[in-house]
Design an enzyme around this catalytic site. Structure first.
Site, PDB file in Angstrom:
ATOM      1  CG  ASP A 153      -0.125  -0.167   2.532  1.00  0.00           C
ATOM      2  OD1 ASP A 153       1.099   0.019   2.525  1.00  0.00           O
ATOM      3  OD2 ASP A 153      -0.757  -0.493   3.562  1.00  0.00           O
ATOM      4  CD  GLU A 175       0.749  -6.896   3.295  1.00  0.00           C
ATOM      5  OE1 GLU A 175       1.602  -7.572   3.891  1.00  0.00           O
ATOM      6  OE2 GLU A 175       0.650  -5.670   3.405  1.00  0.00           O
ATOM      7  CD  GLU A 229       0.238   4.455   4.578  1.00  0.00           C
ATOM      8  OE1 GLU A 229       1.418   4.735   4.843  1.00  0.00           O
ATOM      9  OE2 GLU A 229      -0.727   5.147   4.975  1.00  0.00           O
ATOM     10  CG  HIS A 249       6.066   4.835  11.680  1.00  0.00           C
ATOM     11  ND1 HIS A 249       5.762   3.603  12.210  1.00  0.00           N
ATOM     12  CD2 HIS A 249       5.681   4.797  10.377  1.00  0.00           C
ATOM     13  CE1 HIS A 249       5.227   2.843  11.265  1.00  0.00           C
ATOM     14  NE2 HIS A 249       5.159   3.544  10.145  1.00  0.00           N
ATOM     15  NE  ARG A 277       2.341  11.589   5.470  1.00  0.00           N
ATOM     16  CZ  ARG A 277       2.699  10.469   4.855  1.00  0.00           C
ATOM     17  NH1 ARG A 277       1.898   9.412   4.875  1.00  0.00           N
ATOM     18  NH2 ARG A 277       3.845  10.389   4.218  1.00  0.00           N
ATOM     19  CG  HIS A 325       9.870   7.546  11.555  1.00  0.00           C
ATOM     20  ND1 HIS A 325       9.955   8.685  10.798  1.00  0.00           N
ATOM     21  CD2 HIS A 325       9.482   6.560  10.704  1.00  0.00           C
ATOM     22  CE1 HIS A 325       9.631   8.412   9.548  1.00  0.00           C
ATOM     23  NE2 HIS A 325       9.343   7.131   9.461  1.00  0.00           N
TER      24      HIS A 325
END
Length: 367
Positions: free
Chosen positions: A95, A117, A131, A204, A206, A237
């Site tokens: 993704d 996937e 994603e 991490h 967004r 991160h």
């Protein structure tokens, strides 16, 4: 038959390198590897671990690059490569922006697409962002769907994908763990926490940067204050905003060790040595159950509900009290801990890459 595998981030590399190794074993397949460079050092660490060399590296990443710039740069660079190589199939994963851009480029060049996937869904375009859009968009133009679970396959068929082109393979990350995890693994960090229960933290996403991330860190600090036998390892991160929040909240705690990002070999072994894991990552939700590690998911939604249903994962969101209560339950209730640790891993048996290679060969024989 020529297959081009295109990816650009470390998580993709972890899951695609076992597939590449399997494809390269097949005498009928010429396998080309193209990296977009969406990640740089972390991506190459995985390639070196699996001893795979790329045929192309677009090296598109630039400082302060936007999602639009990533998409444009990848597609512009892929134009020439697609024309030169003329692959029979382009294989993408999951993704990421690299997956979406590579899939769209292949579609524009009339090249069939295989999606490893495929079929994961939250059906919420803002979680995870971007994603969820990327994976749904890639699945609109895919020819061969490699779904990791039965649920993923059901979702694809419900959306109208051709039943005969959707295959349940298991998740290739389980294949990768066979290469990386070592029972005799050692690291000096474990001297620091040898007398403690070790919690592994990753955060991490967004959409979590800002107040949700502050809540996550405050909850972790509260866990440490109330459980003196706990120590937390946090491979942080690169995002400067995340680092700033972590420094402000964690700097006065001697139970939390913030370290630089780990390569995949170290990270998989850190998971294996942890008591349980707190994460907002997607891939870790699949990896940890294979190691018998409970996972508290620091998100309100997950595209991996199989883990929730199996009992290996628990959604705790990003509120301080919810995270703290979820952790307390695992730290205090041995029955709950054992139940999550011993739940059957729903993500496969480590043979996904072999299945994918065989399906591709059969597909072209049928054509």
């Amino acid at each position: 038959m020529k297959i081009m595998v295109i990816f650009g981030t470390r998580p993709e590399a972890i899951k695609m390198c076992p597939v590449i190794k399997e494809l390269k074993k097949q005498g009928e397949i010429e396998c080309k590897v193209c990296l977009t460079g969406q990640h740089k050092e972390m991506l190459l660490q995985v390639m070196n671990l699996f001893k795979i060399e790329a045929d192309y590296n677009l090296e598109i990443m630039r400082k302060n690059q936007t999602l639009s710039m990533i998409l444009i740069n990848i597609m512009q660079n892929l134009d020439e490569i697609m024309e030169r190589e003329k692959p029979d199939l382009v294989l993408v994963h999951g993704d990421t922006s690299s997956s979406f851009a590579a899939g769209l480029s292949a579609f524009y060049h009339g090249i069939p697409i295989g999606h490893v996937e495929a079929g994961l869904r939250t059906y919420n375009m803002k979680s995870p962002y971007p994603e969820e859009f990327n994976r749904q968009a890639v699945d609109l133009i895919t020819d061969l769907y490699f779904a990791p679970t039965k649920l993923a396959r059901q979702q694809l068929i419900r959306e109208g994908k051709k039943r005969e082109n959707v295959f349940v393979t298991g998740n290739t990350v389980i294949d990768a763990l066979k290469t990386t995890v070592r029972k005799d693994y050692q690291n000096e960090i474990f001297d620091w926490c040898s007398d403690s229960r070790v919690l592994l933290l990753t955060a991490h996403r967004r959409e979590n940067v800002g107040k949700p991330m502050e809540n996550i860190f405050e909850a972790v600090k509260k866990i440490c204050l109330n459980y003196p036998d706990v120590k937390v390892i946090y491979p942080i991160h690169k995002n400067p905003e995340i680092r700033k929040i972590a420094k402000r909240i964690f700097s006065d705690s001697n139970q939390i060790k913030v370290i630089e990002p780990l390569d995949v070999y170290d990270f998989h072994n850190f998971m294996d040595k942890s008591y349980f894991i707190l994460t907002d990552s997607g891939g870790i939700q699949e990896e940890a159950p294979a190691l018998g590690k409970p996972v508290l998911v620091l998100r309100d939604t997950t595209e991996r509900p199989e883990g929730i249903e199996a009992g290996t994962l628990k959604l705790v969101g990003t509120e301080i009290e919810s995270i703290y209560q979820g952790a307390s339950k695992l730290l205090e209730d041995e029955t709950t801990y054992r139940k999550m640790s011993n739940a059957v891993n729903p993500y496969g048996d480590g043979l996904a890459s072999k299945r994918i290679a065989n399906i591709i060969i059969d597909y072209f024989k049928r054509k």
